[in-house]
Design a protein around this motif. Structure first.
Motif, PDB file in Angstrom:
ATOM      1  N   THR A  55       0.808  -1.212   0.000  1.00  0.00           N
ATOM      2  CA  THR A  55       0.000   0.000   0.000  1.00  0.00           C
ATOM      3  C   THR A  55       0.845   1.267   0.000  1.00  0.00           C
ATOM      4  OG1 THR A  55      -0.186  -0.050   2.411  1.00  0.00           O
ATOM      5  CG2 THR A  55      -1.938  -1.121   1.157  1.00  0.00           C
ATOM      6  N   ASN A  56       2.123   1.179   0.289  1.00  0.00           N
ATOM      7  CA  ASN A  56       2.983   2.354   0.330  1.00  0.00           C
ATOM      8  C   ASN A  56       3.681   2.638  -0.990  1.00  0.00           C
ATOM      9  OD1 ASN A  56       2.418   2.993   2.960  1.00  0.00           O
ATOM     10  ND2 ASN A  56       4.095   1.796   3.800  1.00  0.00           N
ATOM     11  N   THR A  57       3.308   1.998  -2.050  1.00  0.00           N
ATOM     12  CA  THR A  57       3.951   2.244  -3.331  1.00  0.00           C
ATOM     13  C   THR A  57       3.381   3.501  -3.966  1.00  0.00           C
ATOM     14  OG1 THR A  57       2.354   0.863  -4.480  1.00  0.00           O
ATOM     15  CG2 THR A  57       4.381  -0.205  -3.748  1.00  0.00           C
ATOM     16  N   THR A  58       4.211   4.172  -4.739  1.00  0.00           N
ATOM     17  CA  THR A  58       3.758   5.353  -5.462  1.00  0.00           C
ATOM     18  C   THR A  58       3.860   5.080  -6.950  1.00  0.00           C
ATOM     19  OG1 THR A  58       5.978   6.301  -5.442  1.00  0.00           O
ATOM     20  CG2 THR A  58       4.518   6.933  -3.644  1.00  0.00           C
ATOM     21  N   HIS A  59       2.973   5.693  -7.675  1.00  0.00           N
ATOM     22  CA  HIS A  59       2.946   5.522  -9.118  1.00  0.00           C
ATOM     23  C   HIS A  59       3.028   6.902  -9.754  1.00  0.00           C
ATOM     24  CE1 HIS A  59       1.843   1.336  -8.614  1.00  0.00           C
ATOM     25  NE2 HIS A  59       0.943   1.729  -7.731  1.00  0.00           N
ATOM     26  N   ARG A  60       3.907   7.023 -10.724  1.00  0.00           N
ATOM     27  CA  ARG A  60       4.034   8.285 -11.434  1.00  0.00           C
ATOM     28  C   ARG A  60       3.569   8.103 -12.861  1.00  0.00           C
ATOM     29  NH1 ARG A  60       9.731  10.846  -9.412  1.00  0.00           N
ATOM     30  NH2 ARG A  60       9.221  10.730  -7.223  1.00  0.00           N
TER      31      ARG A  60
END
Length: 77
Positions: A55-60
């Motif tokens: 859940t702590n992943t970021t997507h750019r």
């Protein structure tokens, strides 16, 4: 999946430790219950850690916008 397996191992281990009164020669069901409960706790903790990392992943998102002026410049060159 890891959380469910952890809970299952905890329940089976607790049943073997406190719920079963069968004596099998050469097998200590109390010890097996403790081992299963320890494995269940470990699986539960690993499942929770994996879920928090997921859940702590970021997507750019990279957006490349081109206007008509950019297209005309390329045609001239």
């Amino acid at each position: 999946m890891g959380i469910g397996i952890g809970i299952f191992l905890l329940v089976v281990g607790a049943i073997l430790r406190w719920g079963v009164e069968i004596f099998v020669e050469g097998v200590n069901l109390d010890t097996i219950g403790y081992i299963l409960m320890g494995a269940g706790v470990l699986a539960l903790l690993l499942g929770l850690v994996m879920n928090t990392q997921r859940t702590n992943t970021t997507h750019r998102e990279v957006v490349d916008r081109r206007t008509d002026a950019d297209v005309r410049r390329r045609d001239v060159e």
